[in-house]
Design an enzyme around this catalytic site. Structure first.
Site, PDB file in Angstrom:
ATOM      1  N   ASP A  57       0.870  -1.168   0.000  1.00 38.01           N
ATOM      2  CA  ASP A  57       0.000   0.000   0.000  1.00 38.01           C
ATOM      3  C   ASP A  57       0.907   1.217   0.000  1.00 38.01           C
ATOM      4  OD1 ASP A  57      -1.702   2.126   0.505  1.00 38.01           O
ATOM      5  OD2 ASP A  57      -2.855   1.082   2.045  1.00 38.01           O
ATOM      6  N   ASN A  84       3.030   5.707 -10.722  1.00 36.97           N
ATOM      7  CA  ASN A  84       1.798   5.633 -11.499  1.00 36.97           C
ATOM      8  C   ASN A  84       0.553   5.423 -10.648  1.00 36.97           C
ATOM      9  OD1 ASN A  84       0.046   4.866 -13.981  1.00 36.97           O
ATOM     10  ND2 ASN A  84       0.003   3.022 -12.703  1.00 36.97           N
ATOM     11  N   TYR A 150      -8.871  15.164  -6.865  1.00 38.79           N
ATOM     12  CA  TYR A 150      -7.920  14.448  -7.728  1.00 38.79           C
ATOM     13  C   TYR A 150      -7.167  15.438  -8.620  1.00 38.79           C
ATOM     14  CZ  TYR A 150      -6.410  11.497 -11.660  1.00 38.79           C
ATOM     15  OH  TYR A 150      -5.686  10.871 -12.648  1.00 38.79           O
ATOM     16  N   GLY A 151      -7.917  16.338  -9.275  1.00 40.13           N
ATOM     17  CA  GLY A 151      -7.274  17.325 -10.131  1.00 40.13           C
ATOM     18  C   GLY A 151      -6.303  18.201  -9.359  1.00 40.13           C
ATOM     19  N   ALA A 152      -6.702  18.614  -8.163  1.00 38.13           N
ATOM     20  CA  ALA A 152      -5.833  19.447  -7.333  1.00 38.13           C
ATOM     21  C   ALA A 152      -4.574  18.689  -6.929  1.00 38.13           C
ATOM     22  CB  ALA A 152      -6.592  19.924  -6.102  1.00 38.13           C
ATOM     23  N   ALA A 153      -4.727  17.404  -6.604  1.00 39.09           N
ATOM     24  CA  ALA A 153      -3.573  16.587  -6.218  1.00 39.09           C
ATOM     25  C   ALA A 153      -2.615  16.414  -7.388  1.00 39.09           C
ATOM     26  CB  ALA A 153      -4.039  15.235  -5.702  1.00 39.09           C
ATOM     27  N   LYS A 154      -3.163  16.191  -8.582  1.00 37.35           N
ATOM     28  CA  LYS A 154      -2.304  16.013  -9.755  1.00 37.35           C
ATOM     29  C   LYS A 154      -1.591  17.315 -10.112  1.00 37.35           C
ATOM     30  CE  LYS A 154      -2.876  11.641 -10.788  1.00 37.35           C
ATOM     31  NZ  LYS A 154      -1.741  10.683 -10.660  1.00 37.35           N
TER      32      LYS A 154
END
Length: 254
Positions: A57, A84, A150-154
């Site tokens: 994990d 990834n 998710y977008g903010a993290a990427k």
């Protein structure tokens, strides 16, 4: 003389490397002759031949530390890491809980940082150093409704790439691959049936979704000697991006 990428005797770790985009990355490095190590919480239903799998994990600091200890004990080194592992289910920001958002950021930003820290600690001691490739997303470069965290993290992961490239130079190179829509065995979860996938593909200037191999080849290039002077870069693998909405809305014939 033909240009070839030969990573024979190179040790490569691909997180989330057993299915979808990750499987495409693993196969690209295998084709280049590398020894490919994959990690995921569970192995693939159909393992990729020639890879060595580690159950891990990537959000768990103790599990990640133990995995790197096993890799170094077995192989003596690690030359490349492709970060990834990631993803997010659809959830509108107003309805998602703080715990949900925290988990998404943990998986897509903090876990790659954790993996990168351990990789760098090994690579800094190696004569040839090493390279780290972050798999990020176009969601980090445009509005990402339904996957806002998710977008903010990427987006954060792309920024992190540049920072680490400066901090860890000259021994370790750090780059990212910014990925657009990809056709995988899970495409139906994002785009619907075959008609939905085809409709999304028509929005891509190159006329198709990416294949996992497209992402794998981009990551392979960034890890290879062909990219020896490339660090802190973001490589767009999105088929030309998205056609601006105003072009379809405008009434002019020009």
């Amino acid at each position: 003389m033909a240009v070839e990428i030969d990573l024979s005797e190179q040790i490569v770790l691909v997180t989330g490397g057993v299915r979808g985009v990750g499987a495409g990355i693993s196969r690209a490095f295998l084709a280049a002759g590398a020894t490919v190590l994959t990690c995921a919480r569970r192995p693939a239903d159909e393992p990729i031949g020639g890879t060595e799998h580690h159950s891990c994990d990537v959000r768990d600091p103790d599990a990640v530390a133990a995995m790197f200890d096993r890799i170094v004990a077995t192989h003596g080194r690690i030359d490349h890491v492709v970060n990834n592992a990631g993803g997010a289910p659809f959830a509108l920001a107003e309805a998602a809980s703080p715990k949900f958002h925290a988990k998404i950021v943990e998986l897509n930003l903090l876990a790659p940082l954790l993996i990168a820290q351990h990789a760098n600690a090994v690579m800094q001691k190696q004569d040839a150093g090493g390279s780290i490739v972050m798999i990020t997303s176009v969601s980090g470069h445009r509005p990402s409704p339904g996957t806002a965290a998710y977008g903010a993290a990427k987006a954060g992961l792309d920024n992190l790439t540049g920072s680490l490239a400066v901090e860890w130079a000259p021994r370790v190179r750090v780059n990212s691959v910014v990925v657009g829509p990809v056709e995988t065995e899970l495409s139906h979860l994002h785009y619907g049936d075959a008609d939905g996938v085809a409709a999304v593909a028509r929005t891509v200037p190159l006329g198709r979704l990416a294949a996992p191999a497209d992402v794998g080849n981009a990551a392979l290039f960034l890890a290879s000697p062909l990219a020896a002077h490339v660090s802190g870069a973001t490589l767009l693998v999105h088929g030309g991006g998205e056609r601006p909405a105003f072009l379809d809305a405008a009434t002019t014939n020009h």
